[in-house]
Design an enzyme around this catalytic site. Structure first.
Site, PDB file in Angstrom:
ATOM      1  N   GLU A  17     -23.919 -14.922 -24.622  1.00 45.44           N
ATOM      2  CA  GLU A  17     -22.937 -14.782 -25.689  1.00 45.44           C
ATOM      3  C   GLU A  17     -22.084 -13.524 -25.521  1.00 45.44           C
ATOM      4  O   GLU A  17     -20.885 -13.535 -25.791  1.00 45.44           O
ATOM      5  CB  GLU A  17     -23.628 -14.727 -27.066  1.00 45.44           C
ATOM      6  CG  GLU A  17     -24.291 -16.023 -27.503  1.00 45.44           C
ATOM      7  CD  GLU A  17     -25.728 -16.152 -27.002  1.00 45.44           C
ATOM      8  OE1 GLU A  17     -26.096 -15.506 -25.987  1.00 45.44           O
ATOM      9  OE2 GLU A  17     -26.489 -16.916 -27.619  1.00 45.44           O
ATOM     10  N   ILE A 451     -14.142 -11.782   9.240  1.00 42.85           N
ATOM     11  CA  ILE A 451     -15.555 -11.637   8.882  1.00 42.85           C
ATOM     12  C   ILE A 451     -16.201 -12.968   8.484  1.00 42.85           C
ATOM     13  O   ILE A 451     -17.416 -13.069   8.377  1.00 42.85           O
ATOM     14  CB  ILE A 451     -15.711 -10.569   7.774  1.00 42.85           C
ATOM     15  CG1 ILE A 451     -15.089  -9.250   8.238  1.00 42.85           C
ATOM     16  CG2 ILE A 451     -17.153 -10.326   7.390  1.00 42.85           C
ATOM     17  CD1 ILE A 451     -15.649  -8.703   9.550  1.00 42.85           C
ATOM     18  N   ARG A 535     -20.300  -9.335 -16.077  1.00 37.82           N
ATOM     19  CA  ARG A 535     -20.694 -10.094 -14.895  1.00 37.82           C
ATOM     20  C   ARG A 535     -22.193 -10.294 -14.825  1.00 37.82           C
ATOM     21  O   ARG A 535     -22.960  -9.345 -14.915  1.00 37.82           O
ATOM     22  CB  ARG A 535     -20.279  -9.362 -13.629  1.00 37.82           C
ATOM     23  CG  ARG A 535     -18.863  -9.482 -13.265  1.00 37.82           C
ATOM     24  CD  ARG A 535     -18.497 -10.848 -12.710  1.00 37.82           C
ATOM     25  NE  ARG A 535     -17.197 -10.688 -12.106  1.00 37.82           N
ATOM     26  CZ  ARG A 535     -16.996 -10.617 -10.803  1.00 37.82           C
ATOM     27  NH1 ARG A 535     -17.988 -10.794  -9.974  1.00 37.82           N
ATOM     28  NH2 ARG A 535     -15.796 -10.391 -10.339  1.00 37.82           N
ATOM     29  N   TRP A 581     -31.266 -10.363  -2.478  1.00 36.61           N
ATOM     30  CA  TRP A 581     -30.485 -10.927  -3.581  1.00 36.61           C
ATOM     31  C   TRP A 581     -31.205 -12.069  -4.294  1.00 36.61           C
ATOM     32  O   TRP A 581     -30.593 -12.859  -4.998  1.00 36.61           O
ATOM     33  CB  TRP A 581     -29.094 -11.353  -3.065  1.00 36.61           C
ATOM     34  CG  TRP A 581     -28.279 -10.159  -2.650  1.00 36.61           C
ATOM     35  CD1 TRP A 581     -28.597  -8.843  -2.843  1.00 36.61           C
ATOM     36  CD2 TRP A 581     -27.010 -10.149  -1.963  1.00 36.61           C
ATOM     37  NE1 TRP A 581     -27.614  -8.028  -2.324  1.00 36.61           N
ATOM     38  CE2 TRP A 581     -26.638  -8.794  -1.785  1.00 36.61           C
ATOM     39  CE3 TRP A 581     -26.158 -11.155  -1.488  1.00 36.61           C
ATOM     40  CZ2 TRP A 581     -25.452  -8.431  -1.139  1.00 36.61           C
ATOM     41  CZ3 TRP A 581     -24.981 -10.783  -0.857  1.00 36.61           C
ATOM     42  CH2 TRP A 581     -24.626  -9.437  -0.685  1.00 36.61           C
ATOM     43  N   HIS A 661     -22.721  -8.282  10.280  1.00 33.50           N
ATOM     44  CA  HIS A 661     -21.701  -7.643   9.442  1.00 33.50           C
ATOM     45  C   HIS A 661     -22.381  -6.946   8.272  1.00 33.50           C
ATOM     46  O   HIS A 661     -23.310  -7.473   7.682  1.00 33.50           O
ATOM     47  CB  HIS A 661     -20.704  -8.685   8.921  1.00 33.50           C
ATOM     48  CG  HIS A 661     -19.868  -8.168   7.791  1.00 33.50           C
ATOM     49  ND1 HIS A 661     -18.879  -7.240   7.983  1.00 33.50           N
ATOM     50  CD2 HIS A 661     -19.904  -8.414   6.457  1.00 33.50           C
ATOM     51  CE1 HIS A 661     -18.338  -6.943   6.810  1.00 33.50           C
ATOM     52  NE2 HIS A 661     -18.943  -7.639   5.867  1.00 33.50           N
ATOM     53  N   GLU A 685     -17.545  -1.813   7.211  1.00 31.59           N
ATOM     54  CA  GLU A 685     -16.440  -1.361   6.382  1.00 31.59           C
ATOM     55  C   GLU A 685     -16.170   0.104   6.678  1.00 31.59           C
ATOM     56  O   GLU A 685     -17.050   0.937   6.539  1.00 31.59           O
ATOM     57  CB  GLU A 685     -16.820  -1.513   4.902  1.00 31.59           C
ATOM     58  CG  GLU A 685     -15.695  -1.125   3.985  1.00 31.59           C
ATOM     59  CD  GLU A 685     -16.194  -0.703   2.628  1.00 31.59           C
ATOM     60  OE1 GLU A 685     -16.742  -1.549   1.918  1.00 31.59           O
ATOM     61  OE2 GLU A 685     -16.014   0.479   2.302  1.00 31.59           O
ATOM     62  N   HIS A 714     -10.333  -5.550  -0.406  1.00 31.79           N
ATOM     63  CA  HIS A 714     -10.607  -5.553  -1.847  1.00 31.79           C
ATOM     64  C   HIS A 714      -9.339  -5.457  -2.671  1.00 31.79           C
ATOM     65  O   HIS A 714      -9.394  -5.454  -3.890  1.00 31.79           O
ATOM     66  CB  HIS A 714     -11.567  -4.419  -2.198  1.00 31.79           C
ATOM     67  CG  HIS A 714     -12.852  -4.503  -1.423  1.00 31.79           C
ATOM     68  ND1 HIS A 714     -12.987  -3.966  -0.169  1.00 31.79           N
ATOM     69  CD2 HIS A 714     -14.029  -5.096  -1.714  1.00 31.79           C
ATOM     70  CE1 HIS A 714     -14.214  -4.217   0.276  1.00 31.79           C
ATOM     71  NE2 HIS A 714     -14.861  -4.898  -0.641  1.00 31.79           N
ATOM     72  N   CYS A 746     -14.095  -6.991   5.381  1.00 34.16           N
ATOM     73  CA  CYS A 746     -15.059  -7.939   4.795  1.00 34.16           C
ATOM     74  C   CYS A 746     -14.416  -9.324   4.791  1.00 34.16           C
ATOM     75  O   CYS A 746     -13.299  -9.497   5.278  1.00 34.16           O
ATOM     76  CB  CYS A 746     -15.473  -7.503   3.381  1.00 34.16           C
ATOM     77  SG  CYS A 746     -16.990  -8.304   2.800  1.00 34.16           S
TER      78      CYS A 746
HETATM   79  N1  GLN Z   1     -19.339 -13.949   6.051  1.00 39.07           N
HETATM   80  C1  GLN Z   1     -19.225 -13.494   4.693  1.00 39.07           C
HETATM   81  C2  GLN Z   1     -17.778 -13.619   4.244  1.00 39.07           C
HETATM   82  O1  GLN Z   1     -16.909 -13.467   5.063  1.00 39.07           O
HETATM   83  C3  GLN Z   1     -19.656 -12.069   4.559  1.00 39.07           C
HETATM   84  C4  GLN Z   1     -19.602 -11.603   3.137  1.00 39.07           C
HETATM   85  C5  GLN Z   1     -20.253 -10.259   2.908  1.00 39.07           C
HETATM   86  O2  GLN Z   1     -20.472  -9.512   3.803  1.00 39.07           O
HETATM   87  N2  GLN Z   1     -20.557  -9.938   1.686  1.00 39.07           N
HETATM   88  O3  GLN Z   1     -17.509 -13.824   3.074  1.00 39.07           O
HETATM   89 ZN    ZN Z   2     -18.688  -7.601   3.871  1.00 44.36          ZN
END
Ligand code: GLN
Ligand code: ZN
Length: 775
Positions: A17, A451, A535, A581, A661, A685, A714, A746
């Protein structure tokens, strides 16, 4: 006397909510009064749940419209001056300005990054957000300067206390402790140490405690989770004097620690002038013994016996076996509690309809955890007879989980038992592999790639949702996704990228996509946990031995490869990220679960290779956040975590190139661990840190190839060719150009196509320019 309490309760509500109310308010659909009313209503409901579970107090002060640390910034009157608040603005408006920025949206950027949006925001960009210890909850980082002043500036906490009292509850208030509050903040000017603010901060805490006492509050829980960290001496030594100062108010303080063992600070915690101490008996089981030795008998001992970080039902008999000797030995009062705030688990199983009854019987979410406390207390008070039904249900669930073939799969255990001792090693070292891969791939120097994900358009999301609802059949869905893959491949070829990807259109989430196809994973319908602000995330549940029954990505990747002569990079999520996660099993070490996932991923890697895929990327964005809170735990963690990665990666021939990555750039302290992953190429990054952190790789002489992100995905901003060229040149000055790849920092799934194509086109041009210069 045995009592029960909770360190905190989820804020979002049974049906999220709060999230929906916040979003309505931000859109302007409801006003502040309506949002406040929703907050009051949720608090009332949550206290009613706590009362119904028989807790001896309801907890007040754990509620927040965005984040409890942000509440403290207002309570303590230290909103950053850069917002230029005049004091005329309503408190709630200032709160959301700090949380979300005022003016231009600057989310996803670092404070002070200096980008155009930040300037547009006139310094009123949002506070930085960072992970709350090792959880997936993010708090807003307090900003400190030498001239930061504190004063009691908000009535909110006291109003909430009054609200609870008016409803007839017995209140325990909760505050984030002064040392943890300072520790979690950041200095915003050079040559100054936030520790020096403690002296100015303590009188305000004292005032708050006085006010709470005057309101009739008997107990205040003061959270000092930093007692579980490695602290510099001056911080550690400050606790004693600080708490003597707070003790003067005369209100009873329950000092709460959690997430990590007290170890070197155990005696200190026991001897502070407070009326009670809470220890996390789940994460820091060993503390319990030491605390029994050191805690004076007049103090209350609060034992965090129910796991506040995970979703498993408590083994009541095991818990009682641990609690009985504590109850015998500790002369003072004993309180039972979850190990930490229940903020980190979903609300209740009552609204959960995606899980089968058996699996559900193994679980306890926040509401159920409170009932567990009631059962434990009842038994300890010698009134076992009155909870017989609950006890037998609990025992039956524990027994069924312990012996279930859904949990214990012989084939998985057998395979891991028979694994070759060198399964976590490539056949040859990198020096041998590199020329073989070069010959096979025939890439230009400074190869360009991305990526993995390309823009997840509304159209793609709608198609996935329609497929889930059954409105698209399998064949229609496949055609739709293939069309998206073909589009992504065409665009990449037109852009002139060297190593292509299929674009991940079929993936909603990088963990869920794989978890849904693996045995041992389950997904809830309503198991939401707050990540930050409005979120929430719905972590998968790893309940059983993990196994792969069929290929998960091979068809899509092979289809993509069929469309282009250029190498197509296979794209997988690594074992540590899946572990990190998810809610994980508590009946075996995390390392064992990680290894099981690793073997499942390895099968996929080998299948991709067999299908002709020459490059396979295994993403591990979460490997750093898995680091234990104390340094002493780092090495053992890095050993099993990197081994899990290698198990996943090392089933291939020397000629097959493994990429990984990671979405961050602070590596200097874990570089040996990163090198131990033995990937052929790592993409990271770096763009937001101006490549500075790349120096660590250079100094360390990182053996593999590196793709430092040359632009920040981003933000929708399109960096120019010269900007990216400058980044590349910086990179080439610390890393041998022959080792360098060129890529964004990314995946591009949150971006739109126009800016993506523009940025990648500039990126390819920058790579070509540097190639020409080097040639
Ligand atoms: N391969 C994923 C992407 O390109 C990697 C995402 C991540 O590193 N959080 O979305
Ligand atoms: Zn990433």
């Amino acid at each position: 006397m045995v009592r029960t309490h909770t360190l905190g309760f989820p804020r979002m509500g049974a049906h999220r909510e709060l999230k929906f109310a916040l979003e309505q308010y931000w859109r302007g659909d409801i006003d502040a009064a309506a949002l406040e009313a929703e907050g009051a209503d949720l608090r009332a409901q949550h206290w009613a749940v706590q009362q119904a579970a028989g807790l001896d107090f309801v907890t007040v002060g754990d509620f927040a419209f965005y984040d409890h640390v942000a509440n403290h910034i207002q309570l303590l009157g230290c909103e950053p001056a850069r917002f230029g608040f005049t004091g005329e603005e309503p408190e709630l408006a200032r709160y959301f300005s700090m949380a979300r920025g005022a003016g231009a949206d600057h989310s996803g950027h670092g404070a002070g990054c200096g980008c155009a949006k930040e300037n547009a925001a006139g310094g009123r960009f949002a506070l930085e957000m960072t992970k709350w210890f090792d959880t997936n909850y993010h708090y807003l980082v307090p900003e400190f300067r030498a001239d930061t002043e504190f004063h009691l500036a908000s009535q909110r906490l006291f109003d909430e206390v009054a609200q609870a009292m008016l409803a007839g509850h017995k209140v325990k208030a909760v505050l984030l402790g002064p040392l943890s509050f300072l520790w979690l903040g950041k200095e915003k000017e050079a040559g100054f140490d936030r520790f020096s603010l403690l002296e100015k901060l303590l009188p305000v805490y004292a005032q708050i405690l006085d006010r709470l006492k005057a309101l009739g509050v008997e107990w205040v829980q003061v959270d000092e989770p930093i007692l579980g960290l490695d602290l510099p001496d001056r911080w550690r030594h400050a606790f004693e004097a600080a708490y003597w100062q707070l003790a003067r108010s005369g209100v009873k303080l329950m000092l709460a620690t959690y997430f990590s063992p007290l170890s070197d600070k155990l005696r200190l915690a026991c001897q502070l002038p407070v009326a009670g101490l809470h220890v996390d008996a789940v994460r820091a089981a060993e503390d319990l013994t030491g605390v029994l030795d050191w805690l004076p008998s007049h103090k209350v001992l609060s034992v965090g016996i129910v796991d506040g970080r995970n979703i498993w039902r408590t083994d009541v008999d095991a818990a009682l076996a641990r609690l009985r000797p504590v109850a015998d030995k500790h002369r003072g009062e004993l309180w039972l509690a979850p190990s930490c705030s229940l903020l980190h688990v979903p609300y209740s199983l009552q609204t959960e309809n995606a899980l089968d009854a058996e699996l559900k019987s193994w679980l306890a979410f926040a509401v159920e955890k409170l009932s567990e406390l009631r059962v434990l207390r009842t038994v300890l008070r010698g009134e076992e007879a009155s909870v017989q039904a609950e006890l037998s249900a609990s025992r039956a669930a524990i027994a069924s989980r312990r012996s279930s073939p859904r949990v214990h799969r012989e084939a998985v255990a057998a395979r891991m038992g028979q694994a070759a001792p060198h399964a976590d090693r490539r056949a040859s070292g990198f020096a041998v592999r590199q020329p073989l891969q070069r010959r096979r791939l025939a890439l230009p120097p400074l190869p360009t790639t991305t990526i993995g994900s390309f823009p997840q358009t509304a159209d793609i999301r709608a198609a996935r949702a329609a497929f889930k609802r059954g409105q698209l059949d399998e064949a229609q869905y496949r055609r739709k996704m293939q069309a998206e893959i073909a589009l992504a491949v065409r665009k990449q070829e037109a852009l002139g990228l060297d190593v292509l990807v299929h674009g991940e259109a079929e993936r909603n989430d990088m963990v869920e996509y794989f978890g849904e196809q693996l045995e041992g994973f389950a997904f809830t319908a309503n198991g939401w946990v707050q990540s930050y602000g409005s979120r929430c995330v719905k972590p998968p549940l790893i309940y059983g031995d993990v196994a792969r029954t069929k290929p998960m990505t091979v068809d899509w990747t092979v289809y993509a490869q069929s469309l282009s002569p250029k190498p197509m990079k296979g794209m997988l999520t690594g074992p540590i990220t899946m572990l990190q996660w998810s809610f994980v099993r508590d009946d075996q070490p995390r390392s064992t679960t990680a290894r099981q996932i690793a073997w499942a991923i390895r099968d996929e890697v080998v299948d991709l290779e067999r299908a002709g895929i020459a490059i396979i990327q295994i993403d591990e964005p979460a490997i750093r956040e898995g680091l234990p809170l104390r340094r002493s735990g780092w090495q053992p963690y890095l050993e099993w975590a990197t081994q899990a990665f290698r198990i996943a990666a090392c089933g291939v021939r020397d000629e097959t190139q493994i990429h990984t990555h990671m979405c961050y750039s602070e590596f200097n302290d874990i570089l040996p661990g990163i090198a131990a992953m033995d990937a052929d190429v790592i993409t990271i990054e770096t763009s937001r840190s101006d490549m500075a952190l790349l120096r660590d790789f250079g100094d360390f002489r990182y053996p593999g190839e590196i793709g430092p992100g040359v632009y920040d995905i981003h933000s929708p901003r399109v960096p120019s060719v010269s900007e990216m060229l400058a980044q590349l040149e910086k990179a080439a000055s610390v890393i041998a150009p022959g080792q360098l790849w060129v890529n964004p920092d990314c995946g591009l799934k949150t971006r739109g196509w126009p800016e993506t194509e523009a940025a990648l086109s500039n990126m390819v041009a920058a790579a070509r320019a540097l190639r020409a210069r080097l040639a």
